[in-house]
Design a protein around this motif. Sequence first.
Motif, PDB file in Angstrom:
ATOM      1  N   ALA A 210       0.732  -1.368   0.020  1.00 50.93           N
ATOM      2  CA  ALA A 210       0.235  -0.069   0.002  1.00 50.93           C
ATOM      3  C   ALA A 210       0.836   1.278   0.068  1.00 50.93           C
ATOM      4  O   ALA A 210       0.950   2.173   0.992  1.00 50.93           O
ATOM      5  CB  ALA A 210      -1.185   0.114   1.258  1.00 50.93           C
ATOM      6  N   PRO A 211       1.722   1.436  -1.254  1.00 54.66           N
ATOM      7  CA  PRO A 211       2.656   2.448  -1.106  1.00 54.66           C
ATOM      8  C   PRO A 211       2.090   3.942  -0.746  1.00 54.66           C
ATOM      9  O   PRO A 211       2.672   4.870  -0.077  1.00 54.66           O
ATOM     10  CB  PRO A 211       3.570   2.705  -2.291  1.00 54.66           C
ATOM     11  CG  PRO A 211       2.681   1.724  -3.109  1.00 54.66           C
ATOM     12  CD  PRO A 211       1.527   0.585  -2.259  1.00 54.66           C
ATOM     13  N   GLN A 244      12.317   5.943   0.862  1.00 52.71           N
ATOM     14  CA  GLN A 244      12.318   4.431   0.453  1.00 52.71           C
ATOM     15  C   GLN A 244      10.874   3.979  -0.162  1.00 52.71           C
ATOM     16  O   GLN A 244      10.887   3.405  -0.970  1.00 52.71           O
ATOM     17  CB  GLN A 244      12.397   3.800   1.886  1.00 52.71           C
ATOM     18  CG  GLN A 244      13.754   3.809   2.379  1.00 52.71           C
ATOM     19  CD  GLN A 244      13.867   2.982   3.945  1.00 52.71           C
ATOM     20  OE1 GLN A 244      14.459   1.926   3.829  1.00 52.71           O
ATOM     21  NE2 GLN A 244      13.311   3.555   4.829  1.00 52.71           N
ATOM     22  N   ILE A 245       9.877   4.710   0.113  1.00 49.47           N
ATOM     23  CA  ILE A 245       8.739   4.434  -0.606  1.00 49.47           C
ATOM     24  C   ILE A 245       8.577   4.825  -2.111  1.00 49.47           C
ATOM     25  O   ILE A 245       8.391   3.970  -2.867  1.00 49.47           O
ATOM     26  CB  ILE A 245       7.378   4.901   0.182  1.00 49.47           C
ATOM     27  CG1 ILE A 245       7.188   4.470   1.625  1.00 49.47           C
ATOM     28  CG2 ILE A 245       6.243   4.751  -0.715  1.00 49.47           C
ATOM     29  CD1 ILE A 245       6.291   5.283   2.266  1.00 49.47           C
ATOM     30  N   ALA A 246       9.272   5.944  -2.218  1.00 44.70           N
ATOM     31  CA  ALA A 246       9.492   6.620  -3.718  1.00 44.70           C
ATOM     32  C   ALA A 246      10.327   5.794  -4.359  1.00 44.70           C
ATOM     33  O   ALA A 246      10.184   5.256  -5.482  1.00 44.70           O
ATOM     34  CB  ALA A 246       9.906   8.120  -3.482  1.00 44.70           C
ATOM     35  N   ASP A 251      10.181   6.097  -8.368  1.00 47.91           N
ATOM     36  CA  ASP A 251      10.110   7.412  -8.356  1.00 47.91           C
ATOM     37  C   ASP A 251      11.248   8.308  -8.089  1.00 47.91           C
ATOM     38  O   ASP A 251      11.452   8.786  -6.741  1.00 47.91           O
ATOM     39  CB  ASP A 251       8.847   7.786  -7.595  1.00 47.91           C
ATOM     40  CG  ASP A 251       8.211   9.229  -7.676  1.00 47.91           C
ATOM     41  OD1 ASP A 251       9.006  10.043  -8.489  1.00 47.91           O
ATOM     42  OD2 ASP A 251       7.023   9.530  -7.254  1.00 47.91           O
ATOM     43  N   ILE A 252      12.170   8.482  -9.044  1.00 47.09           N
ATOM     44  CA  ILE A 252      13.403   8.904  -8.760  1.00 47.09           C
ATOM     45  C   ILE A 252      13.233  10.464  -8.284  1.00 47.09           C
ATOM     46  O   ILE A 252      14.049  11.086  -7.431  1.00 47.09           O
ATOM     47  CB  ILE A 252      14.570   8.931  -9.856  1.00 47.09           C
ATOM     48  CG1 ILE A 252      14.658   7.485 -10.149  1.00 47.09           C
ATOM     49  CG2 ILE A 252      15.629   9.594  -9.743  1.00 47.09           C
ATOM     50  CD1 ILE A 252      15.578   6.962 -11.291  1.00 47.09           C
ATOM     51  N   ALA A 253      12.456  11.026  -8.928  1.00 52.81           N
ATOM     52  CA  ALA A 253      12.235  12.538  -8.829  1.00 52.81           C
ATOM     53  C   ALA A 253      11.819  12.740  -7.184  1.00 52.81           C
ATOM     54  O   ALA A 253      12.362  13.666  -6.518  1.00 52.81           O
ATOM     55  CB  ALA A 253      10.989  13.139  -9.685  1.00 52.81           C
ATOM     56  N   ARG A 254      10.779  12.372  -6.747  1.00 55.14           N
ATOM     57  CA  ARG A 254      10.412  12.369  -5.333  1.00 55.14           C
ATOM     58  C   ARG A 254      11.254  12.043  -4.484  1.00 55.14           C
ATOM     59  O   ARG A 254      11.629  12.473  -3.589  1.00 55.14           O
ATOM     60  CB  ARG A 254       8.994  11.829  -5.298  1.00 55.14           C
ATOM     61  CG  ARG A 254       7.809  12.508  -6.006  1.00 55.14           C
ATOM     62  CD  ARG A 254       6.581  11.751  -5.744  1.00 55.14           C
ATOM     63  NE  ARG A 254       5.336  12.613  -6.225  1.00 55.14           N
ATOM     64  CZ  ARG A 254       5.073  12.408  -7.641  1.00 55.14           C
ATOM     65  NH1 ARG A 254       5.831  11.695  -8.362  1.00 55.14           N
ATOM     66  NH2 ARG A 254       4.267  13.256  -8.127  1.00 55.14           N
ATOM     67  N   ALA A 255      12.045  10.722  -4.643  1.00 60.45           N
ATOM     68  CA  ALA A 255      13.079  10.256  -3.892  1.00 60.45           C
ATOM     69  C   ALA A 255      14.255  11.533  -3.800  1.00 60.45           C
ATOM     70  O   ALA A 255      14.739  11.426  -2.575  1.00 60.45           O
ATOM     71  CB  ALA A 255      13.563   8.851  -4.467  1.00 60.45           C
ATOM     72  N   ARG A 256      14.512  11.918  -4.937  1.00 59.63           N
ATOM     73  CA  ARG A 256      15.863  12.933  -4.595  1.00 59.63           C
ATOM     74  C   ARG A 256      15.177  14.176  -3.609  1.00 59.63           C
ATOM     75  O   ARG A 256      16.172  14.540  -2.837  1.00 59.63           O
ATOM     76  CB  ARG A 256      15.994  13.486  -5.960  1.00 59.63           C
ATOM     77  CG  ARG A 256      17.094  14.572  -6.077  1.00 59.63           C
ATOM     78  CD  ARG A 256      17.545  14.954  -7.293  1.00 59.63           C
ATOM     79  NE  ARG A 256      18.286  13.750  -7.967  1.00 59.63           N
ATOM     80  CZ  ARG A 256      18.694  13.600  -9.068  1.00 59.63           C
ATOM     81  NH1 ARG A 256      18.340  14.503 -10.110  1.00 59.63           N
ATOM     82  NH2 ARG A 256      19.523  12.501  -9.628  1.00 59.63           N
ATOM     83  N   TRP A 299       5.732   3.920 -10.064  1.00 62.14           N
ATOM     84  CA  TRP A 299       5.670   5.416 -10.249  1.00 62.14           C
ATOM     85  C   TRP A 299       6.831   5.975 -11.017  1.00 62.14           C
ATOM     86  O   TRP A 299       7.080   6.938 -10.629  1.00 62.14           O
ATOM     87  CB  TRP A 299       5.694   5.956  -8.784  1.00 62.14           C
ATOM     88  CG  TRP A 299       4.465   5.421  -7.676  1.00 62.14           C
ATOM     89  CD1 TRP A 299       3.139   4.925  -8.247  1.00 62.14           C
ATOM     90  CD2 TRP A 299       4.448   5.877  -6.239  1.00 62.14           C
ATOM     91  NE1 TRP A 299       2.299   4.904  -7.358  1.00 62.14           N
ATOM     92  CE2 TRP A 299       2.928   5.353  -6.076  1.00 62.14           C
ATOM     93  CE3 TRP A 299       5.258   6.072  -5.403  1.00 62.14           C
ATOM     94  CZ2 TRP A 299       2.656   5.408  -4.860  1.00 62.14           C
ATOM     95  CZ3 TRP A 299       4.916   6.210  -3.986  1.00 62.14           C
ATOM     96  CH2 TRP A 299       3.554   5.840  -3.895  1.00 62.14           C
ATOM     97  N   ARG A 300       7.324   5.219 -11.921  1.00 63.29           N
ATOM     98  CA  ARG A 300       8.656   5.505 -12.600  1.00 63.29           C
ATOM     99  C   ARG A 300       8.714   7.031 -13.083  1.00 63.29           C
ATOM    100  O   ARG A 300       7.703   7.256 -13.819  1.00 63.29           O
ATOM    101  CB  ARG A 300       8.906   4.740 -14.038  1.00 63.29           C
ATOM    102  CG  ARG A 300      10.026   4.994 -14.666  1.00 63.29           C
ATOM    103  CD  ARG A 300      10.108   3.909 -15.449  1.00 63.29           C
ATOM    104  NE  ARG A 300      11.367   4.294 -16.211  1.00 63.29           N
ATOM    105  CZ  ARG A 300      11.911   3.575 -17.539  1.00 63.29           C
ATOM    106  NH1 ARG A 300      11.117   2.517 -17.917  1.00 63.29           N
ATOM    107  NH2 ARG A 300      13.077   3.765 -17.966  1.00 63.29           N
TER     108      ARG A 300
END
Length: 545
Positions: A210-211, A244-246, A251-256, A299-300
């Motif tokens: 459930a991300p 970690q979820i992103a 989802d590299i954009a939000r992870a950054r 979420w790529r």
Amino acid sequence: MQSAICNCLYTIEAIPGKSHGLIAATTIAKGTRILSEFPLFKVPKGGNSKKRVRDSISDKVAVLPEEQRQTFLSLHNSFEDEDGPVLGRVRTNALPLGSNATMGGIFLESSRINHSCNPNAQNTWNDNLQKLTIHAIRDISKGDEITIFYLTARRNRSARLRALQTDFCFTCSCSLCSLPLDQRKTSDERWDEIHRLDSSIGSGTGILSAPLQTLHDVHKLLDLVHDEGFADASVPRAYYDAFQIAITHGDIARARVFAERAASTREILEGNDSPTVQRMKSLATNPTQHLAHGLSQKWRTTGDDVPKELANDEFERWLWRENTTQVSQYADLRSETAFPLFDDLPEENDISLEFYESTDGFSYRPRKHWCFLAEIIDVENFMRLRLIVKDKAGRKVPIAFYTESRGLEVDPSYIQEGFTVAILYAEQHGFLDLSVGIRHENPTAIKIVPLPLDELLTLSDKVQQYATELKGVRTCQGCNQKAATLKKCSRCGFFWYCDKSCQIAGWKEKGHKADCKLLKDPDLQRLFLMKWNVFEDYYRFGMTV
């Protein structure tokens, strides 16, 4: 209060009811390293016999220089009767040498810092320096006591008082514990919810199952911590959870962005020489080095997909994947929150916490509304109606009609290739032939729109552009001018125009004639008007919104 030791930032003074403590000798700005200190000696935490620990500590104290030995023996002892002069002082004053550390340390100055449930400083073991560091987590005024938080978990007042009495033999009277009853109740409710969210997020199960819900839980936790006025390690830890979820879902954009925030908030608490801060900065530069990258591409995004021109509020909504209905009067049919792809639908025999919630742990109901959209690409009608459809990602899926009439209730003129199916509360179902699709049972949960899916999504784009009001301003569909005094189409009620000439241009030149006919359908209107993120009862096609 009598000063015993002084440096430029603090003095060590006797404090009534607390033995000694650290007092700010000047104004200390948020993020300042107040002190860094080698341990006088290290001690094991748990897992050893008390006699063995006492003997080991006694040996270490015995070889200390006399001045250091006397300073150690001047530390407060909450366990004199139980553990004696040496072990009792260690139990009272040892500070952990890292998160989940098996070793603690005794410090001549840091060990004198007293507890507060609303601290103004953070203690951290720095592996690079092999020192304990103390940083101001908010501005500290001259004369204020410098405090840290002794416990490992933040709970409500009663739980904190029990833990402090058990572990340190004192009753806390800090500003948080001394709140008036009504404010204390509000604070306790926040901390109970923070603890619940922290436990749920920390279990790790929601990252894959459930991300989106887990990401929203992290956001809610941060809001609650902010409401309590805290800025301790729970903040960078929450941003790292969001990272970690992103990254788990590509989802590299939000992870950054999340890694940058984890690094900047932790640097305030630990300094730029902290190994954890350095690791967060490295992840912000290259999120893909994290081991979870590649587990999912749900979420790529790329690093270039971070929006650069959004206002702060809009950026936060993008960052936390908040439902578009929160920023628009109309739902966006491209939203994968309200209109998920087939692969993101809940499984029929499994409880997805992204879609369902429970108040008692036994019965479940939807936590939101959702609708599956797909275009018909083939029709089979043997024994029962069976549609082969293609969702927004191009995934081909069978929809088998297990209604009482086995699909005969559907108007045959609508069962056509190229039309779009909308199914409320759709779930994945495994059929006996081992295929996976949707078992449709409720006739009021389905709608067929006489339009290809891509054209329906284009219509949704137009609704977002020409129906939505932003800060009192709408956009004319005829001339694209923005104004606060536009006139609404009296037929569909969605699109707006400057005047009659713009309405004619929209009608004849921009396709509103066909769009208006579609938007007059109450069921299609419902897709745009429903409050998808708020569940009170089931919606059905044919109901009034």
